[in-house]
Structure formats: structure tokens, C-alpha cells
Design a protein around this motif. Structure first.
Motif: not given
Length: 527
Positions: A413-423, A442-446, A345-351
Motif C-alpha cells: 500500500l502506498i499512502t500520500v499525505k499532501i499538506k496544502n495551506n495548512g490542510s 481518499i481522505d479515509n473514504y474507502g 494549488g501550492r504544496i508545502e509538504q509531501v509525505e
């Protein structure tokens, strides 16, 4: 795999390509129209200074992945246009340094002693020792503009002739000047003090016509000018006038504003000027060096998909540093690809958050690789390490990069936070034992996932029977499970399941999985 060699290189470079099974076309006589017509057939090209790779040509280069310049200068290559198309551009600086420095000294001696002019006179049986009287280099002041590899080697050689050497280069530290025994001064002082001026700068907005009318007017009378750098560093019209006015008594040019020169070139009319057809790097040794280096770097890109050693449009990483971050470059691409297969889907932000030892390194190639993995599956474009950042920004994706040299659990450790449609979705990964790449959160699931092959990810309610039903359904569809990872936020709450499977199965499989009671979402994709 097809490679075009469009300018003269040594047989050693061609042999290097053919030993790896590359189909090489060696054609140094292509017209511009033939180049336009044929460039689309090739995966790579090796060239020197004569082949024009402008935007019009590159638009036809639909298969081209790499441009290798056998030499250092690249004025004939539109690097920006290549970058937009994801074409890696590389050159081979340093391989012809000695040849260029020796050519400079040859021309300096020739212009000091009028060697070509005297030779030409003897060809006509004219014996005139007085007319061709020259000057010594001994005790003269040489002003070097550009104290890089070639300029530094010229300085060393000039010192052996007992010349006083001064230099101007705003990018060179004073300690390099001291090491070479060279006084670093501003350009104004070069012009005022020098008996000989030699140029060794790249062509930039700052250095184009760095010697023109104003600069010639500030030189001492009787100066001699040598240019073995870039033709457009010297305004040849202004040089012509300075010679006619007697300000400059001699000039030796290996490079020219337009190459090849034509009959309208005004400097041809002046006996005080020595002209050479861009021979700075044209020695047997230099041709072998640049040809082999260009061929090897091109092969690294085409066969091994590695970054070249000396790229012009991707980050430059020293070999020792590259060995450290290479597995993280691969991890970055896997993290990006995992997100695209999982969410898309559409990606708004990649941290991108770098923690631990990796935060001490130059991580730009890692971020670029992550963007490549993220965009390649969702865009119908040639996305690679050259244009991934450019494409992301053109599409309005905000990119944030942060570093912390501390990490609680992993050395890196590399962590990626990707914002998509507000989530926002979060994925973390690390590298064990230098090569063992894992996704660990993955989303705080180890989890502990090897990101390879076909993957199946579910979001579901943590309730009895779901794992069994999914396993049965996959078995009924002939799909074998290689490994399984489970994570949950609490008993009876939300849960995630990640499976390595041997093959993806039919499209309808996803619909059947979603029919399982408690199943919220499912993604199946291949990394």
C-alpha cells in the motif's frame, strides 16, 4: 522523432534506430556553432567523447529528452545542467571492457619492449638492437589504480604473464581482491612497490591528477606508467618532468588531458612516451556493443518512456527489481496526478508512506514518479523522472518518506499525505495481480477506483437526490458514466463521489454541478 548521432558509432547502432522509424542525422563534423544552432531540433542524441554537451549547448536543446553516451566516460557532458532541464543521461559501461583491458596490455607490452620506437627507427633504416632493449613483464609488480571492470580484467591478464599484481581501490571489497588473486594496498604502497602502474579510475575530484609531482617522486626509479582511463588522471606536465629526471623510464597514454592533442603537447617531444588517440574502446566488437546498447536504451526512453538500464542521473535499478516496482512507479505517478487534478494549488509538504512488500524495495523511483505526476500538471516546466525531486525541493516542498513492512489489508500500500495551506489530503493506492492499479482510499473514504481517463470528483452532503441529479445533469450534457464510487463518513454526514466519465464536457458544467443542493465542491480532470 529525430535523433542526432554526433560522434562515430557503428552502423549496427544506426540500423537499430532506423528499424524503429527514427529520423537519424549522422554528422560527426559539426562545428561548435553548428551544434548550438542545430541541437534544438532533436529529441535524442548519441555521442562519444568528442561532442561537448556543456550548459551553453544544453540551454539550446529545448526538445532533447535523452543523451546516450556510446561508452562509459562522460566528461564531455554536463550532467547537472542536463538534469535541471529534465534530460535523461545514460552511458553504456561494460560494453567495451575487454577492448580497454586488451589495449592496456598492448600498451604495457609496447612500453616494456619499445615496440613503436623500434618500428619508427626501422622506418628510417636504423638498425639498433641495443638502444631498444626492453624488459620482461615476468616477475614484475603491476600496480593497478582502480579495480573495476577494466582493472579486474587487466589483473587477470597480467597474472597470466606471471606478474605480481597489487591494486588500490577504496570502493572494492577485500573479497574481490582475493577472488582475482590481487593484494589490495593503499596508494602509497602502489607508488613505492610497482614496476608498472596502470590507471583504471573514473574522473572525479579525488582522481583528477591522482598521479602528479608528489606521486611521481614516491615511485621507484625505472617505473613505467600506462593510462587507458581518463586523461586528467595524470598531470602530463609532472609526467614530462619525471621522465626528463629519469624517474619514469616509459609511459603509454591512450587518453590525454586535452583531446584531440595539439602541437603544444609537450609529451610529443619524448621518445620514451607512446601515445594513442583514445583507442581503448575502438574495436569492431566494442563499437558494435556500445552503439547497439546506446541506441536501444535511447529507444526505451523515447518510445516506451522507460528508465534506461544504465542512467547517470536517475536511480539505477537492477532489472529484476525493476520488474517488481514498475507497476508501483506507474501507481506513484497516478497518485500524484490525481491530487493535482483534485486539489492543485501550492504544496508545502509531501509525505509518502510505503507499507507491506513494497517497503522492502528501493522506492526512490516510485517517490520520484509520484512527484512527477504531482508537479507536471501544475508547473509550466518539463517535469520528468530526472528533475522532479530537484524541482520539488527548489520550490520549497518538504518530502518525507517512511516505510513499514506490515500492512493490515493489502500486500502493498502506498499512502500520500499532501499538506496544502495548512490542510492535509490523503490518497492511498495499491496494485493487484502485478498490473491492476487502483486507488483505494481518499481522505479515509474507502473506494475502488481505476485511475485512468476522465474523472469527476465531488465533495457533498450525504443526502437523497444528489447522485440522481448529477447523473441527470451529465446525461443532459451528453456525458456517459463508465463507473461510480461512493464513500461517506456517516449517514447524513460528509461524502465523496468519484466517477469515471467518457469525456470532460464544457467548462460551465462544473458551475452547474455546484448548483446542486448539498454539493460542496467538484473537480473534473483527466489522468
Amino acid at each position: 522523432m529525430k535523433v542526432l548521432v554526433s560522434d562515430r558509432i557503428s552502423q549496427a547502432g544506426i540500423d537499430t534506430l532506423e528499424e524503429k522509424g527514427v529520423d537519424v542525422t549522422y554528422n560527426t563534423e559539426l562545428s561548435y556553432q553548428e551544434l548550438l544552432d542545430q541541437i534544438g531540433d532533436y529529441d535524442g542524441i548519441i555521442l562519444r567523447s568528442m561532442t561537448p554537451l556543456n550548459e551553453e549547448v544544453l540551454e539550446q536543446a529545448t526538445k532533447l529528452k535523452v543523451i546516450a553516451r556510446a561508452g562509459s566516460g562522460y566528461d564531455n557532458i554536463d550532467v547537472d545542467a542536463a538534469s535541471k532541464q529534465g534530460i535523461i543521461v545514460l552511458n553504456t559501461p561494460g560494453q567495451n571492457t575487454i577492448s580497454a583491458a586488451e589495449q592496456t596490455m598492448a600498451l604495457m607490452l609496447a612500453v616494456a619492449r619499445n615496440v613503436p620506437q623500434a618500428h619508427n627507427a626501422l622506418q628510417d633504416l636504423v638498425w639498433d638492437r641495443n638502444k631498444y632493449m626492453g624488459v620482461e613483464l615476468n616477475n614484475k609488480t603491476l600496480g593497478i589504480i582502480g579495480l573495476g571492470r577494466v582493472g579486474g580484467n587487466v589483473a587477470k591478464r597480467a597474472k597470466s604473464f606471471n606478474m605480481e599484481v597489487i591494486a588500490n581501490d577504496p570502493y572494492i571489497p577485500a573479497k574481490r581482491g582475493r577472488k582475482l588473486g590481487v593484494e589490495l594496498v593503499d596508494l602509497e604502497e602502489i607508488l613505492e612497490r610497482s614496476d608498472f602502474i596502470s590507471l583504471h579510475t573514473p574522473l572525479t575530484e579525488e582522481t583528477e591528477h591522482i598521479l602528479s609531482t608528489e606521486e611521481f617522486s614516491k615511485m621507484k626509479d625505472g617505473v613505467r606508467v600506462i593510462n587507458v582511463a581518463r586523461g586528467k588522471n595524470v598531470d602530463h606536465v609532472a609526467l614530462y618532468k619525471a621522465i626528463k629526471a629519469g624517474k619514469v623510464v616509459g609511459a603509454a597514454l591512450d587518453v590525454h588531458e586535452e583531446e584531440p592533442i595539439n602541437e603544444d603537447y609537450s609529451l610529443l617531444d619524448l621518445e620514451e612516451v607512446i601515445l594513442a588517440p583514445h583507442l581503448g574502446g575502438t574495436t569492431v566488437e566494442a563499437m558494435d556493443n556500445v552503439s547497439i546498447d546506446a541506441a536501444r536504451q535511447l529507444l526505451n526512453v523515447l518510445l516506451d518512456e522507460q528508465l534506461p538500464r544504465t542512467p547517470l542521473n536517475v536511480p539505477i535499478i537492477k532489472p529484476a527489481e525493476m520488474n517488481l516496482i514498475k507497476p508501483y512507479i506507474k501507481l506513484g505517478e497516478k497518485l500524484g496526478g490525481f491530487y493535482s487534478g483534485w486539489i492543485g494549488g501550492r504544496i508545502e509538504q509531501v509525505e509518502v508512506i510505503y507499507q507491506g512488500d513494497i517497503a522492502k524495495q528501493d522506492v526512490e523511483p516510485v517517490t520520484t514518479s509520484l512527484l512527477k505526476g504531482l508537479l507536471k500538471p501544475i508547473l509550466d516546466e518539463n517535469i520528468n523522472l530526472v528533475n522532479a525531486s530537484l524541482v520539488a525541493r527548489e520550490r520549497g516542498i518538504e518530502i518525507i518518506e517512511t516505510k513499514s513492512e506490515t500492512s493490515d489489508k493489502y500486500s502493498s500500500l502506498i499512502t500520500v499525505k499532501i499538506k496544502n495551506n495548512g490542510s492535509t489530503k490523503t490518497i492511498s493506492g495499491t496494485v493487484f495481480d502485478e498490473q491492476d492499479i487502483r486507488i483505494v482510499n481518499i481522505d479515509n473514504y474507502g473506494i475502488d477506483l481505476i485511475p485512468e481517463g476522465s474523472l469527476l470528483i465531488t465533495d457533498h452532503q450525504d443526502q437523497p437526490g444528489i447522485v440522481g441529479e448529477l447523473g441527470t445533469l451529465l446525461g443532459e450534457n451528453g456525458i456517459n458514466i463508465a463507473s461510480m464510487q461512493l464513500g461517506r463518513n456517516r449517514a447524513g454526514g460528509d461524502a465523496v463521489m468519484v466517477l469515471n466519465i467518457d469525456q470532460e464536457g464544457e467548462e460551465k458544467l462544473q458551475e452547474k454541478i455546484l448548483e446542486i443542493d448539498g454539493m460542496l465542491d467538484v473537480s473534473i480532470f483527466t489522468l
